[in-house]
Design a protein around this motif. Structure first.
Motif, PDB file in Angstrom:
ATOM      1  N   THR A   7       0.830  -1.206   0.000  1.00 48.63           N
ATOM      2  CA  THR A   7       0.000   0.000   0.000  1.00 48.63           C
ATOM      3  C   THR A   7       0.862   1.252   0.000  1.00 48.63           C
ATOM      4  O   THR A   7       0.621   2.195  -0.760  1.00 48.63           O
ATOM      5  N   GLU A 251      -4.523   8.530   0.641  1.00 47.04           N
ATOM      6  CA  GLU A 251      -5.501   7.904  -0.254  1.00 47.04           C
ATOM      7  C   GLU A 251      -5.277   6.408  -0.354  1.00 47.04           C
ATOM      8  O   GLU A 251      -6.225   5.620  -0.325  1.00 47.04           O
ATOM      9  N   SER A 255      -7.970   3.560   0.758  1.00 44.59           N
ATOM     10  CA  SER A 255      -8.569   2.621  -0.193  1.00 44.59           C
ATOM     11  C   SER A 255      -8.245   1.182   0.185  1.00 44.59           C
ATOM     12  O   SER A 255      -9.003   0.274  -0.137  1.00 44.59           O
ATOM     13  N   THR A 256      -7.153   0.955   0.889  1.00 39.61           N
ATOM     14  CA  THR A 256      -6.834  -0.423   1.280  1.00 39.61           C
ATOM     15  C   THR A 256      -7.550  -0.830   2.555  1.00 39.61           C
ATOM     16  O   THR A 256      -8.086  -1.930   2.661  1.00 39.61           O
ATOM     17  N   GLY A 261     -13.662   1.087   0.768  1.00 41.67           N
ATOM     18  CA  GLY A 261     -12.819   2.285   0.691  1.00 41.67           C
ATOM     19  C   GLY A 261     -12.852   2.996  -0.643  1.00 41.67           C
ATOM     20  O   GLY A 261     -12.622   4.191  -0.709  1.00 41.67           O
ATOM     21  N   GLY A 262     -13.143   2.258  -1.731  1.00 42.94           N
ATOM     22  CA  GLY A 262     -13.065   2.849  -3.059  1.00 42.94           C
ATOM     23  C   GLY A 262     -13.729   4.204  -3.162  1.00 42.94           C
ATOM     24  O   GLY A 262     -13.135   5.161  -3.626  1.00 42.94           O
ATOM     25  N   TRP A 264     -14.655   6.246  -0.768  1.00 43.91           N
ATOM     26  CA  TRP A 264     -14.220   7.258   0.194  1.00 43.91           C
ATOM     27  C   TRP A 264     -12.938   7.946  -0.223  1.00 43.91           C
ATOM     28  O   TRP A 264     -12.621   9.024   0.266  1.00 43.91           O
ATOM     29  N   VAL A 265     -12.197   7.298  -1.141  1.00 39.07           N
ATOM     30  CA  VAL A 265     -10.957   7.922  -1.604  1.00 39.07           C
ATOM     31  C   VAL A 265     -11.246   9.320  -2.130  1.00 39.07           C
ATOM     32  O   VAL A 265     -10.491  10.254  -1.925  1.00 39.07           O
ATOM     33  N   GLU A 266     -12.423   9.439  -2.781  1.00 38.36           N
ATOM     34  CA  GLU A 266     -12.801  10.727  -3.358  1.00 38.36           C
ATOM     35  C   GLU A 266     -12.950  11.806  -2.301  1.00 38.36           C
ATOM     36  O   GLU A 266     -12.905  12.991  -2.606  1.00 38.36           O
TER      37      GLU A 266
ATOM     38  N   THR B 118     -20.337  12.956  -1.908  1.00 35.31           N
ATOM     39  CA  THR B 118     -19.824  11.630  -1.552  1.00 35.31           C
ATOM     40  C   THR B 118     -20.651  11.029  -0.428  1.00 35.31           C
ATOM     41  O   THR B 118     -20.999   9.839  -0.461  1.00 35.31           O
ATOM     42  N   LYS B 122     -22.941   7.630  -0.507  1.00 35.05           N
ATOM     43  CA  LYS B 122     -22.593   6.505   0.350  1.00 35.05           C
ATOM     44  C   LYS B 122     -23.704   6.136   1.328  1.00 35.05           C
ATOM     45  O   LYS B 122     -23.766   5.008   1.800  1.00 35.05           O
TER      46      LYS B 122
END
Lengths: 285, 300
Positions: A7, A251, A255-256, A261-262, A264-266, B118, B122
């Protein structure tokens, strides 16, 4: 442990492009004093140049890197002449709105010309990976990281060791004194804005291979670059690299390790912007 | 003058003999009114010198809050709730960002609106990316219900805007915009002016969102929280004339007209018109359309 290491490596590799885009924006903000909301659109243009050259004449992205830099330097210069210079003396609000308008226009123009599809430049080596010490990473991200480091090294060398680079820094520090020393402010602005766009364009070429070219691909990078230069201190070029690494690592970790997580990265870079800005404003108060 | 004429036209439009174009014209007009109202709300905030890119978020918050509470509260209280939720959000945002100026404020509001989207994407109760169906206004009892709601919101925004273009509050906002330090010295409660303007502006934005939801009957985060909303909200006043009431009203009608025409012709990418109008207006029309007719009057 291995997951963590992987990561972290992914994060650091992603930081290269971030730092490229953000350095360009930092040049525009620090030297010209323009908050360029259209910065990511220059990245988008770079990505499309790489895509068109690859599809049209099979040009390797490594070659289009140089071409894109040249074209974007021109685009940046033209933008400076046509749009930025007339508003240099205008209120900040007008400047921001102008670049915001440019961003909206370029994004939607690309949408009109190319449609919303994502297009990937896929040279033969795109899928290859390197294995090192039990970890593996893609050739492309690795190569783009190395290239970014080289380019940033070149940029720092230019700004720190050449007369022209010193002139750029002088203008960034003071608007009046460089004129007394015979430095033409307008030409420095032109150079800085062109360079800023060229850096964004180069990053775009890399994105076209790692991610894809699409009309909206750039906007996220405008925002990420904002997050980075806000963290670094607006216009402070020296802080850009550590800030880019910090954002990319954050980030990658989100994401990991965050469930689902995908998506929330945004939100990560916005939280970074938000936290830094408010923290700064409260500390200053 | 212009404001009164537009409002009168808005009230009379459904009873005019429009023939087969009636439904289409009324729909377009309604969206134009909502855009103008949102633009008026944005302009209020701009008068205090703050460039907001969060009006898409206030619009979206109002839309979702109104849509979710309408079954329990009924139409009008739900709209009110939408406005209040947006105002509350702006208050919290304002507390955090009060000391930010210019570009920092713009960036922070942009960040806020993206985080909001977001979150809505979600969350479970908002329907996430699938979207949220909405009850029609007044449970569909009046076919023109949402049309008149749009007219009412427009009238309210125009009224507030007119009210705040004179008197002490007007000068307080103008002073805050033109020089915060000076305003402070002159005894203007800068913090209160900014927060209240922000809250009022967001409240109106939330109301507009609620009416929009009851018109389209369906919400998705990309639509309601899209950056396109924020763009509309700021392009319209700049094109029409900043810090005026008639500017956003006139600008909204013209721009939505252009947009509808373009959307029919080229589909995706019609937002390009906003970008171009914004650039051209900044470069060649710094005082907006309204400024063309008012020679020699200061912008204060």
């Amino acid at each position: 442990m291995e997951l963590l290491l992987q990561t972290l490596i992914n994060g650091v590799l992603a930081a290269g492009i971030y730092a490229l885009v953000a350095s360009g924006l930092a040049l525009a903000v620090g030297v010209v004093g323009i908050v360029n909301f259209a910065h990511g659109e220059f990245t988008m243009l770079g990505a499309f140049i790489a895509y068109l050259l690859f599809v049209g004449s099979g040009l390797d992205p490594l070659v289009s890197l140089g071409l894109a830099a040249l074209v974007l330097f021109l685009v940046g210069s033209l933008t400076y002449y046509g749009l930025i210079r007339p508003v240099l003396g205008a209120p900040e609000l007008n400047q921001m709105l102008l670049t915001f308008g440019l961003s909206v226009a370029l994004q939607n123009l690309a949408l009109l010309l190319f449609g919303a599809n994502t297009r990937v430049v896929s040279p033969p080596y795109q899928g290859s990976t390197i294995h090192l010490l039990g970890l593996s990473f893609g050739v492309v991200p690795f190569a783009s990281f190395v290239l970014s480091v080289v380019l940033l090294g070149g940029l720092y060398w230019f700004l720190g060791r050449t007369r022209l680079g010193l002139a750029v820094r002088a203008v960034a520090q003071n608007r009046l004194a460089p004129g007394l020393l015979g430095i033409e402010k307008e030409r420095i602005y032109l150079l800085a804005f062109g360079l800023s766009a060229a850096l964004a364009g180069v990053a775009g070429v890399m994105l076209s291979v790692i991610l894809y070219a699409s009309p909206t691909v750039g906007f996220a990078y405008t925002l990420k670059a904002f997050a980075i230069i806000v963290m670094a201190g607006l216009g402070n070029l020296g802080g850009v690299v550590p800030a880019a690494v910090a954002l990319a690592l954050a980030e990658a970790l989100v994401s990991t390790y965050l469930p689902g997580g995908g998506g929330w990265v945004e939100a990560v870079f916005f939280l970074v912007i938000f936290a830094t800005l408010t923290w700064r404003s409260w500390r200053a108060a | 003058m212009i404001a009164a004429a537009i409002l009168l036209l808005a009230l009379l439009l459904p009873s005019l003999p429009l023939g087969e174009w009636r439904a289409f014209l009324l729909d377009t007009a309604q969206f134009a009114f909502l855009t103008s109202a949102l633009a008026l709300a944005w302009d209020l905030l701009a008068r205090s010198g703050q460039l907001s890119l969060a009006h898409g978020a206030f619009f979206g918050l109002g839309a979702y809050a109104a849509a979710l509470s309408a079954p329990a509260l009924g139409t009008l209280p739900a709209l009110l709730a939408g406005g209040l939720v947006a105002a509350l959000a702006s208050f919290l945002l304002g507390l955090a960002t009060l000391r930010l100026h210019g570009m920092y404020f713009a960036i922070a509001t942009l960040a806020f609106s993206e985080v909001m989207r977001t979150l809505v994407l979600k969350a479970q109760f908002t329907g996430g990316s699938i979207g949220l169906p909405v009850q029609p206004a007044f449970s569909g009892a009046f076919p023109l219900g949402s049309y008149y709601l749009a007219v009412a919101v427009l009238a309210l925004s125009a009224g507030v805007s007119l009210l705040l273009s004179r008197g002490r509050w007007h000068y307080a906002m103008a002073a805050t915009r033109q020089g915060e330090a000076v305003a402070r010295v002159l005894g203007v409660p800068v913090v209160r002016v900014k927060l209240l303007t922000f809250g009022l502006s967001a409240f109106l934005g939330g109301l507009v969102g609620g009416v929009y939801a009851m018109k389209t009957l369906f919400l998705s985060p990309y639509d309601a929280f899209g950056l396109g909303r924020a763009v509309e909200a700021l392009v319209v006043p700049i094109f029409g004339g900043l810090y005026t009431t008639s500017g956003p009203l006139l600008g909204g009608l013209i721009i939505v007209g252009l947009e509808t025409w373009l959307r029919l012709r080229i589909g995706e990418g019609y937002l390009v018109i906003y970008g171009l109008v914004l650039i051209l207006a900044i470069l060649f029309l710094p005082r907006g359309l309204v400024g063309l007719f008012r020679k020699g009057v200061g912008r204060a």
